[in-house]
Design an enzyme around this catalytic site. Structure first.
Site, mmCIF file in Angstrom:
data_model
loop_
_atom_site.group_PDB
_atom_site.id
_atom_site.type_symbol
_atom_site.label_atom_id
_atom_site.label_comp_id
_atom_site.label_asym_id
_atom_site.label_seq_id
_atom_site.Cartn_x
_atom_site.Cartn_y
_atom_site.Cartn_z
ATOM 1 N N TYR A 26 0.837 -1.199 0.000
ATOM 2 C CA TYR A 26 0.000 0.000 0.000
ATOM 3 C C TYR A 26 0.879 1.258 0.000
ATOM 4 O O TYR A 26 0.616 2.215 -0.722
ATOM 5 C CB TYR A 26 -0.944 0.008 1.217
ATOM 6 N N GLN A 130 -4.009 18.265 6.661
ATOM 7 C CA GLN A 130 -4.436 18.015 5.274
ATOM 8 C C GLN A 130 -5.902 17.638 5.280
ATOM 9 O O GLN A 130 -6.340 16.783 6.041
ATOM 10 C CB GLN A 130 -3.592 16.893 4.660
ATOM 11 N N THR A 158 -6.234 18.764 -0.405
ATOM 12 C CA THR A 158 -5.781 17.827 -1.445
ATOM 13 C C THR A 158 -6.830 17.729 -2.533
ATOM 14 O O THR A 158 -8.006 17.464 -2.255
ATOM 15 C CB THR A 158 -5.492 16.447 -0.816
ATOM 16 N N HIS A 278 0.484 12.913 -6.111
ATOM 17 C CA HIS A 278 0.128 11.975 -5.049
ATOM 18 C C HIS A 278 1.116 10.792 -5.032
ATOM 19 O O HIS A 278 0.747 9.649 -4.777
ATOM 20 C CB HIS A 278 -1.312 11.466 -5.248
HETATM 21 C C1 LIG Z 1 0.852 5.463 2.052
HETATM 22 C C2 LIG Z 1 0.524 6.833 1.565
HETATM 23 C C3 LIG Z 1 -0.600 7.483 2.057
HETATM 24 C C4 LIG Z 1 -0.904 8.772 1.626
HETATM 25 N N1 LIG Z 1 -1.964 9.428 2.175
HETATM 26 C C5 LIG Z 1 -2.231 10.690 1.805
HETATM 27 C C6 LIG Z 1 -3.284 11.413 2.421
HETATM 28 O O1 LIG Z 1 -3.976 10.904 3.293
HETATM 29 N N2 LIG Z 1 -3.499 12.675 1.993
HETATM 30 C C7 LIG Z 1 -2.732 13.287 1.036
HETATM 31 O O2 LIG Z 1 -2.962 14.435 0.688
HETATM 32 N N3 LIG Z 1 -1.719 12.626 0.453
HETATM 33 C C8 LIG Z 1 -1.440 11.356 0.819
HETATM 34 N N4 LIG Z 1 -0.405 10.689 0.238
HETATM 35 C C9 LIG Z 1 0.435 11.380 -0.763
HETATM 36 C C10 LIG Z 1 1.608 12.073 -0.090
HETATM 37 O O3 LIG Z 1 1.202 13.182 0.670
HETATM 38 C C11 LIG Z 1 2.603 12.577 -1.133
HETATM 39 O O4 LIG Z 1 1.933 13.355 -2.082
HETATM 40 C C12 LIG Z 1 3.379 11.467 -1.827
HETATM 41 O O5 LIG Z 1 3.607 10.397 -0.957
HETATM 42 C C13 LIG Z 1 4.695 12.005 -2.342
HETATM 43 O O6 LIG Z 1 5.421 11.037 -3.030
HETATM 44 P P1 LIG Z 1 6.595 10.160 -2.345
HETATM 45 O O7 LIG Z 1 5.912 9.221 -1.416
HETATM 46 O O8 LIG Z 1 7.217 9.487 -3.503
HETATM 47 O O9 LIG Z 1 7.504 11.093 -1.624
HETATM 48 C C14 LIG Z 1 -0.093 9.394 0.649
HETATM 49 C C15 LIG Z 1 1.021 8.728 0.153
HETATM 50 C C16 LIG Z 1 1.331 7.466 0.593
HETATM 51 C C17 LIG Z 1 2.566 6.784 0.058
#
Ligand SMILES: Cc1cc2nc3c(=O)[nH]c(=O)nc-3n(C[C@H](O)[C@H](O)[C@H](O)COP(=O)(O)O)c2cc1C
Length: 385
Positions: A26, A130, A158, A278
């Site tokens: 995940y 967020q 977001t 994302h």
């Molecule tokens: C496991 C996971 C859960 C995430 N949950 C959210 C979230 O709840 N809200 C959100 O805005 N972005 C979420 N994101 C996106 C992150 O904020 C971010 O945009 C992204 O992880 C950046 O890329 P990177 O993981 O390669 O650094 C999530 C990312 C991952 C990997």
């Protein structure tokens, strides 16, 4: 454990060993063919850093200003949902690690800990929040109110998740179909006893933002799926304007990937944007974030631009700052740190990245992040070929 974290990839490897497969996949996975996920990493290679010599080395000052504050580091911990499932009390320990390092932490709307939990902790600092806007604006308003009450200064809205990308690894693992712990999941969890013990100690998880609200169901699985269903897919610029009127603090729009949308965010009253796809989890084959950063900075016309997506090395962060980002948000990098070694794991990730940035600046003949920012694009060149 953390003594073996020399870079972010080490944290990822240890996290893979500690986490049940369903959770590792995940975190690690992207959408569909995972092309954007890979591009987020690969496209850092489009730039090279300029080596400058005999500049009189001194330990670099890594502090810089973004989101209205001077932070000790040019990167902060961005919103990662369900962090408290990857490590017991994951959000609290990540927030503590960030606070200790003098940098920011953003609590996801899909967190196990609530804003009140972080406040009560005392060592977690002042988080950002967020927000996902729900179909029921009354509920969205309650989240905003909770953020206000908790003293949040920056709210990240977001906007790149109107619908969820197809995540094949999750589909194979049955991630989204889980409504109770059946034999297959139970077996997968039992293979990771240290993780089970850690989570058991942290108590029964739920989504902190809707704790105690019977209409969201009972326990993390039901609450998360109800909340996901309630995210408004019809969100529009008019809603951003609505939120802008409602929220008096700093408003950041997270999930901008096109110059025209950056300009619209500014017109709608945003104070900042986060260039994000994302983490390659939404529109597959969308451009990498680093590749669109320069044109978005130009279109933002002075509005603050942050970025996330694929940041695993200090050099990645230096490139983004040279290209005009005011700061960088980490996602998986620190989530892996949390899963690998709890608070110490997050700190290890923060420290290795800070060390890499320090060495990078030194070898570029720069003495501070602010000097890098003022050198701007001339600190980089495009890679040949
Ligand atoms: C496991 C996971 C859960 C995430 N949950 C959210 C979230 O709840 N809200 C959100 O805005 N972005 C979420 N994101 C996106 C992150 O904020 C971010 O945009 C992204 O992880 C950046 O890329 P990177 O993981 O390669 O650094 C999530 C990312 C991952 C990997």
């Amino acid at each position: 454990m953390t003594s073996r974290i020399f870079n972010v990839e080490d944290a990822r490897r240890i996290a893979k060993r500690r986490l049940p497969k369903i959770f590792f996949d995940y975190i690690d996975g992207g959408s569909s063919g995972e092309e954007t996920l890979r591009a987020n990493r690969e496209d850092f290679g489009r730039w090279r850093l300029e080596q400058r010599v005999l500049a009189g080395f001194q330990p670099a000052d890594l502090s810089t200003r973004y989101l209205g504050q001077r932070h000790a580091l040019p990167f902060m911990l961005g919103p990662v949902g369900f962090l408290g499932l990857f490590a017991g009390k994951g959000e609290i320990l990540a927030a503590r690690a960030a606070h200790r390092a003098g940098t920011g932490f953003c609590l996801s709307n899909f967190s196990i800990a609530s804003l009140a939990d972080l406040k009560a902790d005392g060592a977690a600092g002042q988080p950002q929040f967020q927000l996902y806007v729900l179909k029921d604006r009354g509920l969205a308003e309650e989240f905003v109110q909770a953020a206000e009450t908790a003293g949040v200064e920056t709210l990240h809205l977001t906007v790149d998740t109107a619908i969820t990308g197809i995540r094949e690894r999750d589909a194979r693992n049955g991630f989204r179909a889980v409504t109770r712990i059946g034999p297959r999941l139970g077996f997968g969890l039992a293979l990771r006893p240290a993780w089970c013990l850690d989570l058991a100690r942290a108590g029964r998880p739920g989504v902190g933002a809707v704790r105690g609200r019977a209409e969201f169901g009972n326990g993390i699985l039901e609450q998360a799926s109800t909340l996901s269903r309630l995210i408004d897919p019809a969100l529009s610029w008019a809603d951003v304007e609505w939120l802008r009127e409602r929220w008096k603090g700093r408003l950041s729009i997270k999930g901008i990937l096109h110059a025209d949308d950056a300009a619209r965010a500014k017109a709608a009253g945003a104070d900042a944007i986060v260039v994000s796809n994302h983490g390659g989890r939404q529109l597959d084959t969308a451009p990498s974030t680093i590749s669109v950063l320069p044109e978005i900075v130009d279109a933002a016309d002075g509005m603050e631009v942050l970025i996330d997506g694929g940041f695993r090395r200090g050099t990645d962060i230096v490139k983004a700052l040279g290209l005009g980002a005011s700061g960088v948000l980490l996602g998986r990098a620190y989530a892996f740190g949390a899963a690998a070694g709890g608070e110490a794991g997050v700190s290890a990730v923060i420290e290795t990245l800070a060390a890499e940035i320090g060495v990078t600046l030194g070898l570029m003949g720069l003495s501070s992040i602010d000097e890098l920012k003022s050198r701007g694009r001339s600190a980089l060149r495009t890679a040949p070929g």
